[in-house]
Design an enzyme around this catalytic site. Sequence first.
Site, PDB file in Angstrom:
ATOM      1  N   HIS A 245       0.837  -1.195   0.000  1.00  0.00           N
ATOM      2  CA  HIS A 245       0.000   0.000   0.000  1.00  0.00           C
ATOM      3  C   HIS A 245       0.870   1.243   0.000  1.00  0.00           C
ATOM      4  O   HIS A 245       1.973   1.242   0.520  1.00  0.00           O
ATOM      5  CB  HIS A 245      -0.978   0.008   1.186  1.00  0.00           C
TER       6      HIS A 245
ATOM      7  N   HIS B 189       0.982   5.368   0.960  1.00  0.00           N
ATOM      8  CA  HIS B 189       0.384   6.442   1.742  1.00  0.00           C
ATOM      9  C   HIS B 189       0.549   7.726   0.938  1.00  0.00           C
ATOM     10  O   HIS B 189       1.673   8.062   0.539  1.00  0.00           O
ATOM     11  CB  HIS B 189       1.117   6.627   3.076  1.00  0.00           C
TER      12      HIS B 189
END
Length: 178
Positions: free
Chosen positions: A164, A166
Site C-alpha cells: 500500500h 500512503h
Amino acid sequence: MATRAAAATLTAAMSSLLRRSASLRPQGLRVPRRVPPRRFVRHIASSTNEEAAARAAAATADTGGPTIFDKIISKEIPSSVVYEDDKVLAFRDINPQAPVHVLVIPKVRDGLTGLSKAEPRHVEILGHLLYAAKVVAEKEGVANGYRVVINNGAEGCQSVYHLHLHVLGGRQMEWPAG
C-alpha cells in the site's frame, strides 16, 4: 528568612512570566525550556506503538490469510473511498498523519505483500499505484505538494502485509522523513 522566601517566590514568578511572554523578555535573554515540547513526546510514543505493530504484523506476514485491506476491498469493513478503478482502491487512513492521508492499494494482492516482494509481473500494477496516487493528490487538492510513502518490512514499520502507498499532504512535509 522570610525575605529569602519572598525573593525566591518573586524570582520563580518572574521566570515563569518571562518564559511565557517573549515580548516581556529583555533583548538577548533566553530562558531555557525545561520540558521538551509535547509534540516530541507524542512522536516517540506513536513511533514506539508503530514499531510494536510492525513487529507483530511481520510475524504473520505471509500466511496468505485475508488482511484488513482484503476485507476493505470486499466491503466487509467500511471505508471512506476517495478513488477506485478496476485495479486499485484508495481510501482515507483511519489514523491520519496529515490533513490528507489516503492509502492506495492494489485490489489483487498477487503475492505483493510488500515492495520487497515485487517481481517483473508486478511492474504494471506498481506503475498504476503511482498513477493512482497522483490522481488522489489532485482529487484531494494537494497536487502542488504531497508525499508518497511505502513502508516495507518490520524495520520500515509496515503494519499490513498487503502493498500500500500512503499519500500525505495538506501540511508542510518536513525532512528528514521518519
